[in-house]
Structure formats: structure tokens, C-alpha cells
Design a protein around this motif. Structure first.
Motif, PDB file in Angstrom:
ATOM      1  N   ILE A   7      56.831  -1.453  42.122  1.00 21.10           N
ATOM      2  CA  ILE A   7      55.719  -2.146  42.355  1.00 21.10           C
ATOM      3  C   ILE A   7      55.764  -3.162  41.262  1.00 21.10           C
ATOM      4  O   ILE A   7      55.866  -2.749  39.989  1.00 21.10           O
ATOM      5  N   ALA A   8      55.351  -4.353  41.550  1.00 16.21           N
ATOM      6  CA  ALA A   8      55.093  -5.531  40.511  1.00 16.21           C
ATOM      7  C   ALA A   8      53.637  -5.926  40.501  1.00 16.21           C
ATOM      8  O   ALA A   8      53.160  -5.964  41.289  1.00 16.21           O
ATOM      9  N   PHE A   9      52.984  -5.861  39.277  1.00 16.11           N
ATOM     10  CA  PHE A   9      51.581  -6.105  39.193  1.00 16.11           C
ATOM     11  C   PHE A   9      51.456  -7.508  38.672  1.00 16.11           C
ATOM     12  O   PHE A   9      52.103  -7.767  37.432  1.00 16.11           O
ATOM     13  N   ALA A  10      50.458  -8.307  39.174  1.00 19.73           N
ATOM     14  CA  ALA A  10      50.070  -9.652  38.601  1.00 19.73           C
ATOM     15  C   ALA A  10      48.444  -9.458  38.575  1.00 19.73           C
ATOM     16  O   ALA A  10      47.921  -9.232  39.563  1.00 19.73           O
ATOM     17  N   TYR A  28      51.594   3.785  37.665  1.00 19.98           N
ATOM     18  CA  TYR A  28      52.308   3.711  38.779  1.00 19.98           C
ATOM     19  C   TYR A  28      53.847   2.786  38.167  1.00 19.98           C
ATOM     20  O   TYR A  28      54.862   2.786  38.993  1.00 19.98           O
ATOM     21  N   GLY A  29      53.691   2.373  37.009  1.00 21.42           N
ATOM     22  CA  GLY A  29      54.789   1.679  36.533  1.00 21.42           C
ATOM     23  C   GLY A  29      54.831   0.210  36.803  1.00 21.42           C
ATOM     24  O   GLY A  29      53.931  -0.199  37.582  1.00 21.42           O
ATOM     25  N   ASP A  30      55.676  -0.590  36.102  1.00 19.47           N
ATOM     26  CA  ASP A  30      55.650  -2.039  36.671  1.00 19.47           C
ATOM     27  C   ASP A  30      57.087  -2.650  36.472  1.00 19.47           C
ATOM     28  O   ASP A  30      57.826  -2.100  35.585  1.00 19.47           O
ATOM     29  N   MET A  33      58.926  -9.138  39.463  1.00 23.19           N
ATOM     30  CA  MET A  33      58.820  -9.408  40.771  1.00 23.19           C
ATOM     31  C   MET A  33      59.966  -9.180  41.637  1.00 23.19           C
ATOM     32  O   MET A  33      59.846  -9.053  42.826  1.00 23.19           O
ATOM     33  N   ASP A  34      60.877  -9.783  40.978  1.00 21.37           N
ATOM     34  CA  ASP A  34      62.214  -9.915  41.832  1.00 21.37           C
ATOM     35  C   ASP A  34      62.894  -8.719  42.266  1.00 21.37           C
ATOM     36  O   ASP A  34      63.918  -8.607  42.834  1.00 21.37           O
ATOM     37  N   GLU A  35      62.512  -7.434  41.343  1.00 16.63           N
ATOM     38  CA  GLU A  35      62.760  -6.378  41.812  1.00 16.63           C
ATOM     39  C   GLU A  35      62.053  -5.411  42.723  1.00 16.63           C
ATOM     40  O   GLU A  35      62.151  -4.352  42.952  1.00 16.63           O
ATOM     41  N   ALA A  36      60.847  -6.052  42.924  1.00 12.97           N
ATOM     42  CA  ALA A  36      59.729  -4.954  43.510  1.00 12.97           C
ATOM     43  C   ALA A  36      59.594  -5.106  45.167  1.00 12.97           C
ATOM     44  O   ALA A  36      60.336  -5.895  45.620  1.00 12.97           O
ATOM     45  N   ASP A  37      59.469  -3.778  45.422  1.00 13.76           N
ATOM     46  CA  ASP A  37      59.250  -3.630  46.953  1.00 13.76           C
ATOM     47  C   ASP A  37      57.992  -4.340  47.450  1.00 13.76           C
ATOM     48  O   ASP A  37      57.857  -4.793  48.547  1.00 13.76           O
ATOM     49  N   VAL A  38      56.828  -4.200  46.509  1.00 16.51           N
ATOM     50  CA  VAL A  38      55.561  -4.785  46.914  1.00 16.51           C
ATOM     51  C   VAL A  38      55.065  -5.319  45.401  1.00 16.51           C
ATOM     52  O   VAL A  38      55.350  -4.720  44.606  1.00 16.51           O
ATOM     53  N   ILE A  39      54.519  -6.733  45.486  1.00 10.45           N
ATOM     54  CA  ILE A  39      53.737  -7.271  44.766  1.00 10.45           C
ATOM     55  C   ILE A  39      52.276  -6.970  44.878  1.00 10.45           C
ATOM     56  O   ILE A  39      51.752  -7.190  45.949  1.00 10.45           O
ATOM     57  N   VAL A  40      51.697  -6.520  43.802  1.00 10.61           N
ATOM     58  CA  VAL A  40      50.121  -6.211  43.740  1.00 10.61           C
ATOM     59  C   VAL A  40      49.515  -7.200  42.842  1.00 10.61           C
ATOM     60  O   VAL A  40      49.497  -7.487  41.896  1.00 10.61           O
ATOM     61  N   ALA A  41      48.654  -8.191  43.731  1.00 12.37           N
ATOM     62  CA  ALA A  41      47.938  -9.104  43.057  1.00 12.37           C
ATOM     63  C   ALA A  41      46.476  -8.637  42.642  1.00 12.37           C
ATOM     64  O   ALA A  41      45.785  -8.201  43.513  1.00 12.37           O
ATOM     65  N   LEU A  42      45.856  -8.679  41.461  1.00 13.25           N
ATOM     66  CA  LEU A  42      44.954  -8.368  41.083  1.00 13.25           C
ATOM     67  C   LEU A  42      43.806  -9.448  40.488  1.00 13.25           C
ATOM     68  O   LEU A  42      44.230 -10.153  39.614  1.00 13.25           O
ATOM     69  N   ASP A  59      61.279 -11.825  48.994  1.00 12.92           N
ATOM     70  CA  ASP A  59      61.120 -11.195  50.219  1.00 12.92           C
ATOM     71  C   ASP A  59      59.999 -10.107  50.252  1.00 12.92           C
ATOM     72  O   ASP A  59      59.388  -9.873  51.226  1.00 12.92           O
ATOM     73  N   ALA A  60      59.449  -9.780  49.229  1.00 12.77           N
ATOM     74  CA  ALA A  60      58.561  -8.789  49.155  1.00 12.77           C
ATOM     75  C   ALA A  60      57.080  -9.247  49.519  1.00 12.77           C
ATOM     76  O   ALA A  60      56.761 -10.220  48.977  1.00 12.77           O
ATOM     77  N   PRO A  61      56.363  -8.377  50.133  1.00  9.80           N
ATOM     78  CA  PRO A  61      55.106  -8.767  50.553  1.00  9.80           C
ATOM     79  C   PRO A  61      54.013  -8.488  49.273  1.00  9.80           C
ATOM     80  O   PRO A  61      54.397  -7.862  48.379  1.00  9.80           O
ATOM     81  N   THR A  62      53.020  -9.117  49.621  1.00 11.18           N
ATOM     82  CA  THR A  62      51.832  -9.153  48.568  1.00 11.18           C
ATOM     83  C   THR A  62      50.815  -8.449  49.103  1.00 11.18           C
ATOM     84  O   THR A  62      50.197  -8.770  49.997  1.00 11.18           O
ATOM     85  N   TYR A  63      50.333  -7.463  48.151  1.00  3.38           N
ATOM     86  CA  TYR A  63      48.859  -6.645  48.461  1.00  3.38           C
ATOM     87  C   TYR A  63      47.864  -7.085  47.598  1.00  3.38           C
ATOM     88  O   TYR A  63      48.103  -6.820  46.307  1.00  3.38           O
TER      89      TYR A  63
END
Length: 255
Positions: A7-10, A28-30, A33-42, A59-63
């Protein structure tokens, strides 16, 4: 069910979002973004739009998790069970609008908009706009405070505040909505196919200046603005089951 390992967090600049990011990354770790399965935007909806624009090449979706106010594009914030929520999340795919704005000084501004492209009067007098759809003049003169073209995803944002229609998320339709139309009196706008190309020409541009905006990318004084859907760009957004955009749009109509 998707596999989520990285996961990549922003986070937005708000303190509550920064604190949320620290707690989530500790748990959950961080990863980049170019390595993430999902990007989580806060953050809030504005930060979600910023994140989608900045990651559209990935290509990763954003949650999104809401650390702002309204949070229409966001999910409820919770540190617990994030991996399970991401695995079970429903995906919506959104195509943005492409704007090409021609300035009175010859400057051309090109930008993408996930919600809407809007034209607004930039002076004390009402704007005068000519509306052309697919090369055909549909309205010779609209006197108004402004006009916008909205996607289904953006139809509950500025468009709804301007009394435009709420569009089902899966519909191949765009909303063209007037703001405070003076002539024709009470004209609210039109529904157009997603394939339509809309051109606004600003009449009396020096006397009645108009600005154009696409998700905060602006041209302060325009002569003409062309708007079309951009199917080559696909924004993938994740929502908790039962809380996707379709449900939110339907619920908004009964609120």
C-alpha cells in the motif's frame, strides 16, 4: 477479491490526515506509489481529486479515507481491517473531461477534469456565451453567470449546486448546466451524449471577461473553451461494498 500486499499512503496537509498516515504506515507499511497494489488517499474530496490526477499514469486503483469534510469520493476512516476492506472494495472507473481553453492573450490551457469544466464570469457584468455542440450552434447567446459541463461522478458537486441533474454513474451522458441564466430566462441546461464535443465561445470577451476552470487548473480570461470526454484516461476508484458511487448518487436524490 483482489490481492493487496503493498500500500502507498498519501495525505493532505491537514493535521488530522498527517496523523492518520503515521498511524496507518506504522501498522501496514508504506511503499512508493509506483510499487503499490493500492494507493490510499487520506483527506477530503479535493485531495482525492489531486491524488487521482497525480497517479493517472499508474495502474493501481485509489481508495480514499475521509479526513476532510464532505468526503463524497471517500470511504469512512478507520485504521482497523484495512487489508480486508481493500480486498473486498468495489471498483468504479471514471473517464475525465478534457478542456482546451483559448485565452484572449493567445495562451492555450489544456487540462483534465474529473468532476466538471466550468466557465464563470470574471467581472461585474454577466457573461455572454455561444454554445456549439459537435460543430453545430445550439444556442446563439446565453447570458448568465456561467456554465459548466459535468461528468456523472461530478454531477453531485458544483453541477448539483447550480440545480443541474444528478447523472447515474454508469450513464454515457454529460450534463451541461447554466448558472443563474438571465437569457433565456430559467434555462437550466441540457443532457448530452458522452461523445459530444462542446465549445463555448465568449462574446464581448473584453467587456465581459470569463474564466475557465478544470479541477482548479484555470485560464483567467478566455475567448473559447472546448470540452470533451477523454476515454483514454481511466481513473480507478475503490469503495466499500454497498457504498459505491452508484449508491451515493441514488441516495443523494432522496436526501
Amino acid at each position: 477479491m483482489r490481492q493487496v500486499r503493498k500500500i502507498a499512503f498519501a495525505a493532505s496537509e491537514a493535521q488530522i490526515a498527517a496523523e492518520a498516515k503515521r498511524g496507518l504506515t506504522d501498522r501496514y507499511g508504506d511503499v512508493p506509489m509506483d510499487e503499490a497494489d493500492v494507493i490510499v488517499a487520506l483527506g477530503g474530496d479535493g485531495f482525492m481529486l489531486h491524488t487521482l490526477h497525480g497517479t493517472m499514469h499508474l495502474d493501481a486503483p485509489t481508495y480514499g479515507m475521509n479526513c476532510g469534510t464532505i468526503g463524497f469520493l471517500m470511504n469512512e476512516f478507520s485504521e482497523d481491517g484495512l487489508l480486508e476492506r481493500l480486498a473486498d472494495a468495489e471498483e468504479e472507473v471514471i473517464n475525465p473531461l478534457a478542456m482546451r481553453a483559448e485565452g484572449v492573450d493567445g495562451e492555450v490551457t489544456e487540462a483534465l477534469a474529473i468532476n466538471e469544466v466550468s466557465l464563470l464570469r470574471a467581472g461585474p457584468q454577466a457573461a455572454k456565451l455561444r454554445i456549439i455542440v459537435d460543430g453545430k450552434v445550439r444556442m446563439e447567446e446565453l447570458v448568465c453567470d456561467g456554465a459548466l459541463v459535468a461528468t456523472p461522478a461530478g454531477s453531485t458537486a458544483y453541477n448539483l449546486s447550480a440545480h443541474g441533474p444528478i447523472l447515474p454513474i454508469g450513464s454515457d451522458v454529460l450534463a451541461l448546466t447554466a448558472m443563474a441564466a438571465f437569457r433565456p430566462r430559467r434555462w437550466r441546461g441540457a443532457l448530452l451524449p458522452k461523445s459530444a464535443r462542446v465549445r463555448f465561445e465568449v462574446l464581448e470577451a473584453e467587456k465581459r471577461p470569463v474564466m475557465a476552470d478544470a479541477d482548479s487548473r484555470s485560464n483567467r480570461k478566455v475567448l473559447a473553451v472546448e470540452i470533451r470526454s477523454e476515454p483514454r484516461v481511466r481513473h480507478r476508484i475503490l469503495f466499500d461494498p454497498g457504498h459505491g458511487l452508484e449508491e451515493r448518487l441514488t441516495r443523494e436524490q432522496f436526501t
